[in-house]
Design a protein around this motif. Structure first.
Motif, mmCIF file in Angstrom:
data_model
loop_
_atom_site.group_PDB
_atom_site.id
_atom_site.type_symbol
_atom_site.label_atom_id
_atom_site.label_comp_id
_atom_site.label_asym_id
_atom_site.label_seq_id
_atom_site.Cartn_x
_atom_site.Cartn_y
_atom_site.Cartn_z
ATOM 1 N N LYS A 37 0.843 -1.210 0.000
ATOM 2 C CA LYS A 37 0.000 0.000 0.000
ATOM 3 C C LYS A 37 0.874 1.253 0.000
ATOM 4 O O LYS A 37 0.603 2.208 -0.730
ATOM 5 C CB LYS A 37 -0.915 0.009 1.225
ATOM 6 N N ILE A 38 1.917 1.246 0.808
ATOM 7 C CA ILE A 38 2.838 2.386 0.869
ATOM 8 C C ILE A 38 3.527 2.570 -0.486
ATOM 9 O O ILE A 38 3.629 3.686 -1.001
ATOM 10 C CB ILE A 38 3.865 2.197 2.012
ATOM 11 N N SER A 39 3.962 1.471 -1.065
ATOM 12 C CA SER A 39 4.607 1.508 -2.371
ATOM 13 C C SER A 39 3.651 2.069 -3.431
ATOM 14 O O SER A 39 4.036 2.908 -4.250
ATOM 15 C CB SER A 39 5.058 0.091 -2.748
ATOM 16 N N LEU A 40 2.408 1.618 -3.390
ATOM 17 C CA LEU A 40 1.404 2.093 -4.347
ATOM 18 C C LEU A 40 1.139 3.585 -4.154
ATOM 19 O O LEU A 40 1.065 4.335 -5.135
ATOM 20 C CB LEU A 40 0.108 1.294 -4.177
ATOM 21 N N ASP A 41 1.032 4.018 -2.909
ATOM 22 C CA ASP A 41 0.804 5.435 -2.631
ATOM 23 C C ASP A 41 1.946 6.293 -3.172
ATOM 24 O O ASP A 41 1.714 7.362 -3.749
ATOM 25 C CB ASP A 41 0.639 5.682 -1.128
ATOM 26 N N ARG A 42 3.172 5.824 -2.998
ATOM 27 C CA ARG A 42 4.339 6.554 -3.515
ATOM 28 C C ARG A 42 4.286 6.668 -5.028
ATOM 29 O O ARG A 42 4.510 7.731 -5.597
ATOM 30 C CB ARG A 42 5.637 5.863 -3.109
ATOM 31 N N ARG A 43 3.965 5.550 -5.688
ATOM 32 C CA ARG A 43 3.912 5.555 -7.151
ATOM 33 C C ARG A 43 2.796 6.450 -7.644
ATOM 34 O O ARG A 43 2.955 7.155 -8.641
ATOM 35 C CB ARG A 43 3.716 4.138 -7.678
ATOM 36 N N ALA A 44 1.651 6.416 -6.945
ATOM 37 C CA ALA A 44 0.509 7.232 -7.369
ATOM 38 C C ALA A 44 0.824 8.718 -7.234
ATOM 39 O O ALA A 44 0.494 9.509 -8.121
ATOM 40 C CB ALA A 44 -0.722 6.872 -6.546
ATOM 41 N N SER A 45 1.469 9.089 -6.148
ATOM 42 C CA SER A 45 1.759 10.511 -5.944
ATOM 43 C C SER A 45 2.929 10.970 -6.817
ATOM 44 O O SER A 45 2.988 12.134 -7.201
ATOM 45 C CB SER A 45 2.047 10.796 -4.476
ATOM 46 N N ASP A 46 3.859 10.072 -7.108
ATOM 47 C CA ASP A 46 5.033 10.439 -7.905
ATOM 48 C C ASP A 46 4.689 10.685 -9.375
ATOM 49 O O ASP A 46 5.023 11.705 -9.936
ATOM 50 C CB ASP A 46 6.118 9.364 -7.840
ATOM 51 N N ARG A 47 4.015 9.727 -10.003
ATOM 52 C CA ARG A 47 3.794 9.899 -11.442
ATOM 53 C C ARG A 47 2.589 9.193 -12.006
ATOM 54 O O ARG A 47 2.270 9.382 -13.166
ATOM 55 C CB ARG A 47 5.046 9.491 -12.196
ATOM 56 N N TYR A 48 1.906 8.379 -11.231
ATOM 57 C CA TYR A 48 0.808 7.603 -11.796
ATOM 58 C C TYR A 48 -0.571 7.990 -11.271
ATOM 59 O O TYR A 48 -1.525 7.235 -11.417
ATOM 60 C CB TYR A 48 1.049 6.105 -11.556
ATOM 61 N N ALA A 49 -0.696 9.156 -10.663
ATOM 62 C CA ALA A 49 -2.001 9.613 -10.168
ATOM 63 C C ALA A 49 -3.005 9.613 -11.324
ATOM 64 O O ALA A 49 -2.701 10.066 -12.427
ATOM 65 C CB ALA A 49 -1.879 10.997 -9.559
ATOM 66 N N GLY A 50 -4.170 9.069 -11.076
ATOM 67 C CA GLY A 50 -5.208 9.047 -12.100
ATOM 68 C C GLY A 50 -5.199 7.817 -12.988
ATOM 69 O O GLY A 50 -6.153 7.591 -13.732
ATOM 70 N N TYR A 51 -4.157 7.017 -12.933
ATOM 71 C CA TYR A 51 -4.123 5.792 -13.730
ATOM 72 C C TYR A 51 -5.062 4.763 -13.102
ATOM 73 O O TYR A 51 -5.132 4.637 -11.874
ATOM 74 C CB TYR A 51 -2.707 5.221 -13.794
ATOM 75 N N SER A 52 -5.748 4.016 -13.934
ATOM 76 C CA SER A 52 -6.741 3.063 -13.421
ATOM 77 C C SER A 52 -6.112 1.957 -12.576
ATOM 78 O O SER A 52 -6.724 1.489 -11.616
ATOM 79 C CB SER A 52 -7.549 2.451 -14.570
ATOM 80 N N PHE A 53 -4.886 1.548 -12.896
ATOM 81 C CA PHE A 53 -4.285 0.462 -12.125
ATOM 82 C C PHE A 53 -4.090 0.844 -10.661
ATOM 83 O O PHE A 53 -4.115 -0.019 -9.784
ATOM 84 C CB PHE A 53 -2.965 -0.037 -12.751
ATOM 85 N N VAL A 54 -3.927 2.143 -10.383
ATOM 86 C CA VAL A 54 -3.734 2.588 -9.000
ATOM 87 C C VAL A 54 -4.988 2.289 -8.185
ATOM 88 O O VAL A 54 -4.904 1.698 -7.102
ATOM 89 C CB VAL A 54 -3.371 4.086 -8.935
ATOM 90 N N SER A 55 -6.141 2.655 -8.695
ATOM 91 C CA SER A 55 -7.383 2.394 -7.946
ATOM 92 C C SER A 55 -7.696 0.900 -7.903
ATOM 93 O O SER A 55 -8.227 0.406 -6.896
ATOM 94 C CB SER A 55 -8.554 3.177 -8.533
ATOM 95 N N GLU A 56 -7.350 0.170 -8.953
ATOM 96 C CA GLU A 56 -7.592 -1.276 -8.955
ATOM 97 C C GLU A 56 -6.736 -1.971 -7.893
ATOM 98 O O GLU A 56 -7.220 -2.833 -7.162
ATOM 99 C CB GLU A 56 -7.316 -1.859 -10.337
ATOM 100 N N TRP A 57 -5.457 -1.589 -7.809
ATOM 101 C CA TRP A 57 -4.586 -2.164 -6.776
ATOM 102 C C TRP A 57 -5.040 -1.721 -5.391
ATOM 103 O O TRP A 57 -5.013 -2.501 -4.440
ATOM 104 C CB TRP A 57 -3.125 -1.788 -7.005
ATOM 105 N N ASP A 58 -5.463 -0.479 -5.278
ATOM 106 C CA ASP A 58 -5.942 0.014 -3.988
ATOM 107 C C ASP A 58 -7.125 -0.828 -3.506
ATOM 108 O O ASP A 58 -7.167 -1.244 -2.342
ATOM 109 C CB ASP A 58 -6.326 1.491 -4.104
ATOM 110 N N ASP A 59 -8.058 -1.105 -4.401
ATOM 111 C CA ASP A 59 -9.218 -1.948 -4.051
ATOM 112 C C ASP A 59 -8.761 -3.348 -3.657
ATOM 113 O O ASP A 59 -9.237 -3.911 -2.672
ATOM 114 C CB ASP A 59 -10.199 -2.040 -5.225
ATOM 115 N N LEU A 60 -7.846 -3.902 -4.424
ATOM 116 C CA LEU A 60 -7.364 -5.259 -4.153
ATOM 117 C C LEU A 60 -6.662 -5.336 -2.797
ATOM 118 O O LEU A 60 -6.870 -6.278 -2.034
ATOM 119 C CB LEU A 60 -6.426 -5.696 -5.276
ATOM 120 N N LEU A 61 -5.864 -4.329 -2.479
ATOM 121 C CA LEU A 61 -5.084 -4.346 -1.238
ATOM 122 C C LEU A 61 -5.944 -4.111 0.001
ATOM 123 O O LEU A 61 -5.477 -4.304 1.120
ATOM 124 C CB LEU A 61 -3.952 -3.317 -1.310
ATOM 125 N N ARG A 62 -7.187 -3.740 -0.197
ATOM 126 C CA ARG A 62 -8.119 -3.570 0.922
ATOM 127 C C ARG A 62 -8.791 -4.891 1.312
ATOM 128 O O ARG A 62 -9.461 -4.971 2.343
ATOM 129 C CB ARG A 62 -9.195 -2.548 0.578
#
Length: 128
Positions: A37-62
């Protein structure tokens, strides 16, 4: 008989093998999901904000750890696609930086791909 391999199939198989190892590690230490989750948050804030895979992984990790483990090792199209952007491979506590280990995984994936290609009809093979 010469078997021509689809390189993408070999790479997908290697990613599946890596995620099987990750699923086992989660069985021993469920906190690895928090690291992802921390890794995903870093990637989302760094350069991938708004990409669909971010929300899909976020849902999966919950999901509960047992469901995360099942999803990681699923062979369905969605997980094959999501494994391409996995937050686990760069998460703290998971280390695939060993070149020899990655080479062994890739070679095993290639052997599996050769084996499965040998059982396909000739017209179904896609050359790399």
């Amino acid at each position: 008989m010469t078997i021509r391999l689809n390189q993408e199939h070999v790479n997908d198989t290697a990613k599946l093998m890596i995620h099987r190892l990750i699923a086992r590690a989660i069985g021993r230490d469920p906190s690895l999901i928090d690291s992802a989750k921390i890794s995903l948050d870093r990637r989302a804030s760094d350069r991938y904000a708004g990409y669909s895979f971010v929300s899909e992984w976020d849902d999966l990790l919950r999901l509960p750890p047992s469901k995360v483990r099942r999803r990681l090792t699923s062979r369905d199209e969605e997980m094959t696609r999501l494994r391409l952007s996995s937050p686990f491979v760069i998460a703290d506590g998971i280390d695939f930086s060993d070149v020899a280990l990655r080479r062994r995984i890739w070679q095993a994936a290639k052997r599996l791909a050769v084996k499965s290609a040998a059982h396909e009809p000739a017209g179904a093979r896609i050359a790399a």
